[in-house]
Write a protein that holds these residues in place. Structure first.
Motif, PDB file in Angstrom:
ATOM      1  N   TYR A   1     -17.506 -23.955 -16.564  1.00  0.00           N
ATOM      2  CA  TYR A   1     -16.784 -25.156 -16.170  1.00  0.00           C
ATOM      3  C   TYR A   1     -17.516 -26.381 -16.699  1.00  0.00           C
ATOM      4  N   SER A  11     -12.402 -11.418 -16.483  1.00  0.00           N
ATOM      5  CA  SER A  11     -12.778 -11.476 -15.068  1.00  0.00           C
ATOM      6  C   SER A  11     -14.239 -11.116 -14.839  1.00  0.00           C
ATOM      7  N   ASP A  19     -12.482 -31.183 -16.319  1.00  0.00           N
ATOM      8  CA  ASP A  19     -12.543 -29.757 -16.644  1.00  0.00           C
ATOM      9  C   ASP A  19     -11.168 -29.295 -17.129  1.00  0.00           C
ATOM     10  N   ASN A  43     -10.102 -26.341 -17.513  1.00  0.00           N
ATOM     11  CA  ASN A  43      -9.749 -25.024 -16.962  1.00  0.00           C
ATOM     12  C   ASN A  43      -9.717 -23.958 -18.059  1.00  0.00           C
ATOM     13  N   ALA A 101     -11.830 -21.737 -18.280  1.00  0.00           N
ATOM     14  CA  ALA A 101     -12.332 -20.512 -17.656  1.00  0.00           C
ATOM     15  C   ALA A 101     -11.210 -19.529 -17.355  1.00  0.00           C
ATOM     16  N   GLN A 102      -9.979 -20.026 -17.252  1.00  0.00           N
ATOM     17  CA  GLN A 102      -8.860 -19.129 -16.958  1.00  0.00           C
ATOM     18  C   GLN A 102      -8.648 -18.110 -18.075  1.00  0.00           C
ATOM     19  N   HIS A 103      -9.160 -18.405 -19.269  1.00  0.00           N
ATOM     20  CA  HIS A 103      -8.992 -17.505 -20.405  1.00  0.00           C
ATOM     21  C   HIS A 103     -10.162 -16.535 -20.554  1.00  0.00           C
ATOM     22  N   GLN A 104     -11.179 -16.683 -19.716  1.00  0.00           N
ATOM     23  CA  GLN A 104     -12.307 -15.766 -19.780  1.00  0.00           C
ATOM     24  C   GLN A 104     -11.957 -14.454 -19.080  1.00  0.00           C
ATOM     25  N   LYS A 131     -17.997 -17.634 -15.223  1.00  0.00           N
ATOM     26  CA  LYS A 131     -17.057 -18.673 -15.603  1.00  0.00           C
ATOM     27  C   LYS A 131     -17.800 -19.927 -16.078  1.00  0.00           C
ATOM     28  N   GLU A 149      -6.583 -20.855 -25.496  1.00  0.00           N
ATOM     29  CA  GLU A 149      -6.793 -19.427 -25.253  1.00  0.00           C
ATOM     30  C   GLU A 149      -7.500 -18.777 -26.433  1.00  0.00           C
ATOM     31  N   LYS A 195     -10.769 -16.803 -25.723  1.00  0.00           N
ATOM     32  CA  LYS A 195     -10.598 -15.353 -25.644  1.00  0.00           C
ATOM     33  C   LYS A 195     -10.844 -14.673 -26.987  1.00  0.00           C
TER      34      LYS A 195
END
Length: 906
Positions: free
Chosen positions: A155, A149, A140, A142, A144-147, A153, A301, A305
């Motif tokens: 993964y 809140s 993974d 990660n 999802a950190q750029h999605q 999410k 990103e 995003k």
């Protein structure tokens, strides 16, 4: 009695009973139905179904009955009994008196003491099992950190493994736990597929009780190979033996990656090509050869995003995004995975995309696109993604990578989201002129004729036009570039009516009169704007000042920069088109004219001038007539109604409208400017325009017989009575009366007498407009036979064909029924003067690059065209012999570029 279910190699105790029953060596069944009945009768209340199910789930009979119901389990065992693959055997405990079961009894013999045989302890062999959904786990990234809140999410999918054990003798059950581990710790282990509960410590006995399958889920943490190990704990029971413990499988956490690309917007914005070249085709060549920078890799990103913007594809006009499926790291992949497939998948909430093998060619691939692991270990794979249908919301098309394999082994599902990116697919639905008329202001845009009138506001304001681009869905903040694509016939006869003159060099002509749709004319990219919440964007552009120019309003998204090169009609640059308006718009000018008419007098018609101006791209619009009562005209000072013979030789006795310098302003008293018609001009058509022309020269008439009176005297000025100067026609003049007596002239009546004004008139049949009729004075001395007139000075006049008054901004035109064409030319001519013709200056009109009109001349009555062959309507006198009855080819282009935002000043 003991009953056994027996295979060729193993016995499984089903019932252990001391009841005495008839014992067949083997219980046989003719049909599975018979076996079902037997099992239900003898086993239903004696043997627990849960125990039977446990045996079935452990495949103790060599049968896979996992997931079957009670009825299905019994039916399966019954079918095996009926087929003979499974046997039901009944035996009694050993009885020496009866002998061996199935043999005749022997006579009793004396007992002999026997050595007791050792009793063999039963055992249970327990074997651990480990099954893998896949031999690899997706790493993974990660992303999802750029999605946001608020989003669910995303993964990488996890890999399922199943662990359990089988045992040979369930009556001695294995009751310990086990451990599962990954070494090194490249993968994390979870009890649930959602990866909420991590596996902490060993598996409990309850986790694997009775040999039930335990599902675990592996989430990739670090790329690389590892060993998955399932190990049963020591049973601490001598009757339980562990076989093949632990069980291990080589696995790998693998990296799947694709590089998505987007246009280098910043680099493209810096590109320039000079459009002001000679010839213009040089610009086209330079533009064609100007290479756009390659698409650049998007960051993770940006992939999540921002997302990649695409336009719905149509006829290969719109670009695709480059996608590179990266070469695999072979070191991460365990053996046995070369036939796995790496997949490119599409997952959309709305909208859709399509994928091809080339940037422009039609090489459509079907989703999911699959590449064998062995092939992707060798090299990258290149793909190109295009928009297929528009999204309802931003970023609702998703492209991801995953893995799949052929069916077999543990049930599986394709794995997704090893890497992923989001796309926003849009469609520009409509391009149009964004214009709403405002009450009390001039209407610049005519959507019926597709003409935009550029002269209704001062300076460049009149040339400003707003273009709207509307998306098919209401998407906000989409960057759209706007263009005014020149029609292929601009500067040519097709649109201008005449070609750009050879003496005019396009590269030298000021940019001030050219269209503007870029921040800098040399930029290749056009001005832009973002869509609003309603899914449309507007941008103010500027049209050229050349009447007849046509433009195709167009738009393209920021990620389609190649469309900035669109040139209408070009063999190469015209192939890929932005979204264009349904119709081209034409640059035009509009002038309103208001006929001034005297009631009851029909003099000429202005309508014939309209098509003359349409050829030079000026629309003439008629306003309601400005009516003047005939009595009002008659009462003007000087009067405006004369008999026609006064202004026309043998003109007859009908009334004629005569306008002069001294009364013409009175015709326009009621003219009013209108805010919504800023270029409005009154035009008065009359029978004659006669202006005061000073006095005639003094004339002396020698003695003439009185009998010759009345008679006409020719002067050096045209005569109109009453005179335009007002008052009497005579300025000075006396007469004396004479008679000849005995050969001597004798003056009768004394000294010179003033010649009465009543003696002066106009003969309706006079031979010349310069003639005045002199009649015999009243009270002429009796007996006088001759009259002599001295120092006769009259108020003179002169006539004109028309005029434009730059001070009052009004036009006066004479209509001559005998010269209808020339009368029409006069209207066109005077309108030309009002519109600054013939243009003066070098450069012409002060526009750099527009050379001086080569045949202009001012002879004291305004600037005129002196093209002596194929004479122009702007020639300096008329009637014009050999006239073209229009603007000549020399004047024509000057009319096109003329600033017509105001009428000519003095």
């Amino acid at each position: 009695m003991a009953w056994f279910l027996r295979t060729d190699s193993r016995d499984f105790v089903i019932i252990d009973s001391s009841e005495t029953q008839p014992i067949p060596a083997v219980r046989e069944f003719a049909t599975s139905d018979e076996a079902v009945a037997f099992l239900r009768e003898f086993f239903g209340d004696v043997f627990s179904m849960s125990e039977l199910r446990a045996l079935a789930s452990e495949r103790q009979f060599g049968l896979d009955m996992s997931g079957q119901s009670d009825h299905e389990i019994i039916a399966t065992i019954a079918w095996e009994l009926a087929s003979g693959r499974l046997r039901l055997v009944g035996e009694r405990p050993h009885d020496p008196a009866r002998g061996t079961p199935g043999q005749p009894s022997e006579p009793d013999e004396p007992d002999e003491p026997e050595e007791p045989e050792p009793i063999e302890q039963p055992t249970n062999t327990v074997t651990p099992h480990l099954a893998l959904e896949y031999k690899v786990v997706l790493l993974d990234k990660n992303l999802a950190q750029h999605q946001e809140s608020s989003e669910t999410k995303i993964y990488a999918d996890v890999t399922r493994v199943e662990v359990w054990y089988s045992q040979t003798n369930g009556s001695i059950p294995y009751e310990k736990g086990a451990t599962f581990s990954c070494s090194p710790g490249n993968a994390e282990v979870y009890r649930d597929e959602a990866c909420v509960t991590k596996l902490e410590g060993p598996l409990t006995p309850e986790d694997i009780a009775g040999g039930k399958r335990m599902r675990l889920y592996l989430k990739g943490k670090t790329a690389g190979k590892f060993n998955a190990k399932f190990e049963l704990k020591d049973p601490e029971n001598g009757q339980i033996l562990l076989a093949d413990n632990p069980v291990q499988e080589e696995m790998g956490v693998v990296t799947l990656e694709f590089k998505l690309h987007q246009q280098d917007v910043t680099a493209i914005a810096a590109l320039q090509v000079d459009p002001d070249t000679e010839p213009i085709t040089t610009y086209y060549t330079n533009l064609k050869n100007k290479a756009l920078p390659a698409q650049k890799v998007m960051t993770d990103e940006e992939k999540v995003k921002t997302g990649r913007l695409l336009h719905v594809q149509k006829d290969a006009h719109f670009s695709r995004t480059k996608l590179i499926l990266k070469k695999l790291n072979a070191a991460e992949w365990p053996s046995g995975t070369d036939d796995y497939e790496v997949c490119l998948n599409e997952n959309n909430t709305s909208g859709s995309a399509a994928i091809h093998g080339h940037e422009w060619n039609n090489d459509l691939k079907a989703f999911p696109v699959k590449v064998k692991v062995s092939d992707l270990k060798a090299a990258d794979k290149e793909y190109w993604v295009e928009g297929k249908s528009a999204v309802k919301k931003l970023r609702e098309v998703k492209i991801d990578t995953g893995i799949d394999r052929d069916a077999g082994g543990l049930t599986k599902k394709a794995k997704r989201n090893g890497d992923w990116a989001r796309l926003t697919v849009v469609q520009i639905k409509e391009i149009k002129v964004d214009y709403t008329p405002v009450a009390g202001q001039p209407v610049k845009w005519d959507s019926t004729s597709n003409r935009f009138f550029i002269n209704l506001a001062a300076g460049t304001d009149g040339r400003k036009i707003t273009i709207r681009a509307t998306l098919s869905e209401k998407l906000k903040d989409i960057v759209i570039h706007f263009m005014l694509a020149e029609d292929k016939n601009n500067r040519k006869t097709g649109n201008w009516g005449k070609n750009l003159p050879n003496t005019w060099k396009w590269k030298d002509i000021s940019a001030d009169v050219k269209h503007k749709d870029k921040a800098d004319r040399k930029n290749i990219i056009h001005l832009s704007a973002k869509t609003n919440t309603d899914g449309y964007a507007t941008k103010e552009l500027q049209l050229s000042r050349f009447g007849g120019d046509k433009f195709h309003p167009g738009a393209y998204i920021e990620q389609d920069p190649h469309l900035c090169k669109f040139i209408d009609g070009h063999a190469d640059l015209g192939k890929k088109k932005p979204v264009l308006a349904a119709h081209a718009l034409t640059v035009y000018r509009r002038v309103w004219y208001q006929p001034v008419k005297v009631t009851g007098m029909s003099i000429g018609n202005l309508a014939g001038a309209v098509p003359k101006y349409d050829t030079v791209k000026v629309e003439m619009k008629s306003c309601p007539d400005l009516q003047i009562a005939k009595a009002t005209a008659q009462a003007m000072n000087p009067q405006a109604i004369y008999k026609r013979y006064m202004i026309e030789k043998n003109g007859g006795n009908n009334d004629a409208l005569v306008v002069s310098e001294t009364n013409k302003s009175q015709f326009f008293n009621s003219f009013a400017a209108e805010a919504d018609k800023p270029m409005k001009i009154p035009i008065l058509v009359c029978d004659a325009q006669w202006d005061p022309d000073g006095n005639t020269g003094a004339q002396n008439v020698p003695r003439i017989p009185v009998t010759d009176l009345p008679g006409d005297l020719t002067t050096d000025k045209k005569i109109l009575i009453p005179p335009l100067q007002g008052g009497d026609i005579k300025v000075s003049g006396t007469y004396t009366a004479w008679r000849k007596v005995l050969l001597v002239w004798v003056r009768l009546g004394g000294a010179n007498r003033p010649l009465p004004n009543s003696c002066l008139s106009v003969n309706p049949s006079r031979n010349s407009l310069f003639d005045v009729r002199i009649s015999k004075p009243d009270n002429f001395p009796k007996g006088a036979t001759h009259i002599k007139i001295d120092n006769l000075v009259l108020k003179g006049a002169d006539d004109f064909l028309g005029e434009y008054d730059p001070t009052t901004k009004r036009i006066l035109v004479v209509h001559d029924p005998a010269e209808p064409v020339d009368s029409l030319n006069t209207i066109v001519h005077e309108l030309g003067h009002s519109l600054h013709q013939v243009i003066e200056g070098n450069p012409a009109g002060g526009v750099a690059g527009i050379p001086r009109h080569p045949k202009q001349k001012d002879k004291g009555q305004g600037n005129h065209c002196r093209n002596l062959v194929n004479k122009c309507v702007m020639y300096d006198s008329g009637p014009i012999t050999g006239s073209l009855n229009r603007y000549c080819d020399m004047c024509h282009p000057y009319l096109l570029v003329q600033d017509m935002t105001s009428f000519a000043d003095p």
